[in-house]
Design a protein around this motif. Structure first.
Motif, PDB file in Angstrom:
ATOM      1  N   SER A  59       0.790  -1.212  -0.148  1.00 16.72           N
ATOM      2  CA  SER A  59       0.059  -0.189  -0.474  1.00 16.72           C
ATOM      3  C   SER A  59       0.862   1.014   0.011  1.00 16.72           C
ATOM      4  O   SER A  59       0.988   2.359  -0.688  1.00 16.72           O
ATOM      5  CB  SER A  59      -0.884  -0.031   1.170  1.00 16.72           C
ATOM      6  OG  SER A  59      -0.649   0.589   2.361  1.00 16.72           O
TER       7      SER A  59
ATOM      8  N   ALA B 126       2.013   1.798  -3.626  1.00 15.63           N
ATOM      9  CA  ALA B 126       1.184   2.214  -4.300  1.00 15.63           C
ATOM     10  C   ALA B 126       0.732   3.798  -4.053  1.00 15.63           C
ATOM     11  O   ALA B 126       1.148   4.650  -4.844  1.00 15.63           O
ATOM     12  CB  ALA B 126      -0.171   2.012  -3.786  1.00 15.63           C
TER      13      ALA B 126
ATOM     14  N   ILE C 266      -9.299   9.760  -4.114  1.00 14.09           N
ATOM     15  CA  ILE C 266      -8.777   7.876  -4.160  1.00 14.09           C
ATOM     16  C   ILE C 266      -8.560   7.369  -2.853  1.00 14.09           C
ATOM     17  O   ILE C 266      -8.213   8.030  -1.526  1.00 14.09           O
ATOM     18  CB  ILE C 266      -6.973   8.084  -4.758  1.00 14.09           C
ATOM     19  CG1 ILE C 266      -7.078   9.030  -6.129  1.00 14.09           C
ATOM     20  CG2 ILE C 266      -6.463   7.117  -4.833  1.00 14.09           C
ATOM     21  CD1 ILE C 266      -5.807   9.477  -6.796  1.00 14.09           C
TER      22      ILE C 266
ATOM     23  N   VAL D 182      -6.410   4.456  -1.049  1.00 12.54           N
ATOM     24  CA  VAL D 182      -5.901   3.229  -1.250  1.00 12.54           C
ATOM     25  C   VAL D 182      -5.334   2.079   0.374  1.00 12.54           C
ATOM     26  O   VAL D 182      -4.960   2.871   1.140  1.00 12.54           O
ATOM     27  CB  VAL D 182      -4.275   3.725  -1.310  1.00 12.54           C
ATOM     28  CG1 VAL D 182      -3.165   2.037  -1.149  1.00 12.54           C
ATOM     29  CG2 VAL D 182      -3.885   4.017  -2.705  1.00 12.54           C
TER      30      VAL D 182
ATOM     31  N   ARG E  89     -11.717   6.186  -7.233  1.00 13.84           N
ATOM     32  CA  ARG E  89     -10.568   5.504  -7.368  1.00 13.84           C
ATOM     33  C   ARG E  89     -10.569   4.658  -6.428  1.00 13.84           C
ATOM     34  O   ARG E  89      -9.504   5.123  -5.379  1.00 13.84           O
ATOM     35  CB  ARG E  89      -9.603   6.227  -8.199  1.00 13.84           C
ATOM     36  CG  ARG E  89      -8.386   5.052  -8.468  1.00 13.84           C
ATOM     37  CD  ARG E  89      -6.945   5.638  -8.973  1.00 13.84           C
ATOM     38  NE  ARG E  89      -6.393   4.768  -9.861  1.00 13.84           N
ATOM     39  CZ  ARG E  89      -5.436   4.625 -10.518  1.00 13.84           C
ATOM     40  NH1 ARG E  89      -5.064   6.342 -10.354  1.00 13.84           N
ATOM     41  NH2 ARG E  89      -4.175   3.739 -10.549  1.00 13.84           N
TER      42      ARG E  89
ATOM     43  N   ILE F 111      -8.046   1.397  -4.962  1.00 21.53           N
ATOM     44  CA  ILE F 111      -6.586   0.612  -4.798  1.00 21.53           C
ATOM     45  C   ILE F 111      -7.122  -0.225  -3.630  1.00 21.53           C
ATOM     46  O   ILE F 111      -6.551   0.420  -2.466  1.00 21.53           O
ATOM     47  CB  ILE F 111      -5.550   1.510  -5.150  1.00 21.53           C
ATOM     48  CG1 ILE F 111      -6.067   1.940  -6.482  1.00 21.53           C
ATOM     49  CG2 ILE F 111      -4.113   0.537  -5.681  1.00 21.53           C
ATOM     50  CD1 ILE F 111      -4.930   3.252  -6.957  1.00 21.53           C
TER      51      ILE F 111
ATOM     52  N   PRO G 212     -12.492  -1.168  -8.337  1.00 19.49           N
ATOM     53  CA  PRO G 212     -11.636  -0.922  -7.797  1.00 19.49           C
ATOM     54  C   PRO G 212     -10.460  -2.193  -8.177  1.00 19.49           C
ATOM     55  O   PRO G 212     -10.668  -2.952  -8.784  1.00 19.49           O
ATOM     56  CB  PRO G 212     -12.320  -2.006  -6.076  1.00 19.49           C
ATOM     57  CG  PRO G 212     -13.269  -2.587  -6.331  1.00 19.49           C
ATOM     58  CD  PRO G 212     -14.123  -1.976  -8.393  1.00 19.49           C
ATOM     59  N   GLU G 213      -9.239  -1.435  -7.447  1.00 25.28           N
ATOM     60  CA  GLU G 213      -7.701  -2.271  -8.480  1.00 25.28           C
ATOM     61  C   GLU G 213      -7.649  -2.422  -7.470  1.00 25.28           C
ATOM     62  O   GLU G 213      -6.970  -2.540  -6.584  1.00 25.28           O
ATOM     63  CB  GLU G 213      -7.052  -0.906  -8.783  1.00 25.28           C
ATOM     64  CG  GLU G 213      -7.616  -0.113 -10.089  1.00 25.28           C
ATOM     65  CD  GLU G 213      -6.637   0.684 -10.459  1.00 25.28           C
ATOM     66  OE1 GLU G 213      -6.083   1.063 -10.864  1.00 25.28           O
ATOM     67  OE2 GLU G 213      -7.339   2.353 -10.005  1.00 25.28           O
TER      68      GLU G 213
ATOM     69  N   ILE H 248      -4.250  -5.141  -6.119  1.00 22.59           N
ATOM     70  CA  ILE H 248      -2.592  -5.665  -6.319  1.00 22.59           C
ATOM     71  C   ILE H 248      -2.847  -6.662  -5.597  1.00 22.59           C
ATOM     72  O   ILE H 248      -2.155  -6.990  -4.067  1.00 22.59           O
ATOM     73  CB  ILE H 248      -1.705  -4.808  -5.591  1.00 22.59           C
ATOM     74  CG1 ILE H 248      -1.997  -3.258  -6.591  1.00 22.59           C
ATOM     75  CG2 ILE H 248      -0.360  -5.243  -5.729  1.00 22.59           C
ATOM     76  CD1 ILE H 248      -1.724  -2.082  -6.186  1.00 22.59           C
TER      77      ILE H 248
ATOM     78  N   ALA I  32       2.331  -2.573  -7.814  1.00 26.06           N
ATOM     79  CA  ALA I  32       2.127  -0.677  -7.455  1.00 26.06           C
ATOM     80  C   ALA I  32       2.864   0.206  -7.917  1.00 26.06           C
ATOM     81  O   ALA I  32       2.304   1.298  -8.280  1.00 26.06           O
ATOM     82  CB  ALA I  32       2.779  -0.560  -5.661  1.00 26.06           C
TER      83      ALA I  32
ATOM     84  N   LEU J 257       1.262   1.195 -11.071  1.00 25.70           N
ATOM     85  CA  LEU J 257       0.079   1.610 -11.402  1.00 25.70           C
ATOM     86  C   LEU J 257      -0.158   2.944 -12.497  1.00 25.70           C
ATOM     87  O   LEU J 257       0.599   3.704 -12.207  1.00 25.70           O
ATOM     88  CB  LEU J 257      -0.666   2.426 -10.163  1.00 25.70           C
ATOM     89  CG  LEU J 257      -1.024   1.416  -8.866  1.00 25.70           C
ATOM     90  CD1 LEU J 257      -1.062   1.894  -7.555  1.00 25.70           C
ATOM     91  CD2 LEU J 257      -2.159   0.400  -9.654  1.00 25.70           C
TER      92      LEU J 257
END
Length: 202
Positions: free
Chosen positions: A21, A24, A86, A88, A131, A133, A170-171, A173, A196, A199
């Protein structure tokens, strides 16, 4: 543009989801001039789990005095989420699902009239302009072609949660197999960190 960074692993610097995280966030910070980042560690400032008193207050009852600080904390995390462009999230798998600290946070952001509403056509998400992630770490391999795929309740759960409030893409990883052995862990972490770093810019 505002980014909200959340971590939920109890492992501190030994956490894979925290590493990913953070990577990212670093990638997005570097690629987005002026990005405003706020951070919340859900293990250092945990939210209380919902109780009957919480639900009564949510239905309009006068809040119990003992809940005053907790309700304020819940409002603060909801406001943080609503303000973010955003989000994360570091989300390790604990016993097949998300940490309870992350679940407690989710309980504070799934609020009727704020992030979703009920209408004639059913549920309508109100947070679809964000967004999201999510950095996942899992001890084993839970892909759809594996025997233990039915036990995967992190990505599947979070995909549903965010879809419910209007965030349908949602993205994710993923660092999988980190408890299988040192080589598997090293490969998983390296792959997740690369993802990450790759991205798409904000």
């Amino acid at each position: 543009m505002k980014l909200l960074h959340l971590d939920s692993s109890v492992l501190g610097p030994h956490s894979v989801s925290r590493q990913v995280s953070a990577a990212a966030v670093d990638r997005l910070r570097q690629s987005t001039p002026g990005l405003e980042v706020s951070y919340r560690d859900l293990t250092l400032t945990p939210l209380a789990h919902l109780s009957g008193l919480h639900l009564a207050a949510g239905q309009g009852a006068a809040p119990d005095a003992s809940l005053r600080d907790d309700l304020a904390a819940g409002q603060a995390v909801l406001d943080e989420f609503l303000a973010a462009d955003i989000v994360v999230i570091g989300a390790p798998m604990y016993n097949f699902t998300v940490p309870s600290q992350l679940k407690a946070w989710i309980d504070r952001i799934l609020v009727a009239g704020k992030t979703f509403k009920y209408g004639a056509q059913g549920v309508e998400g109100l947070a679809g302009n964000k967004r999201v992630i999510i950095a996942i770490s899992r001890g084993g391999y839970y892909g759809p072609d594996t025997p233990i795929a039915p036990g995967e309740h992190v990505e599947t759960y979070l995909r549903w949660v965010f879809g419910f409030i209007g965030i349908h893409n949602p993205e994710f990883i993923s660092a999988d197999g980190i408890q299988v052995g040192p080589d598997h862990r090293e490969k998983a972490v390296a792959g997740a960190l690369k993802a990450a770093g790759d991205l798409q810019a904000a």
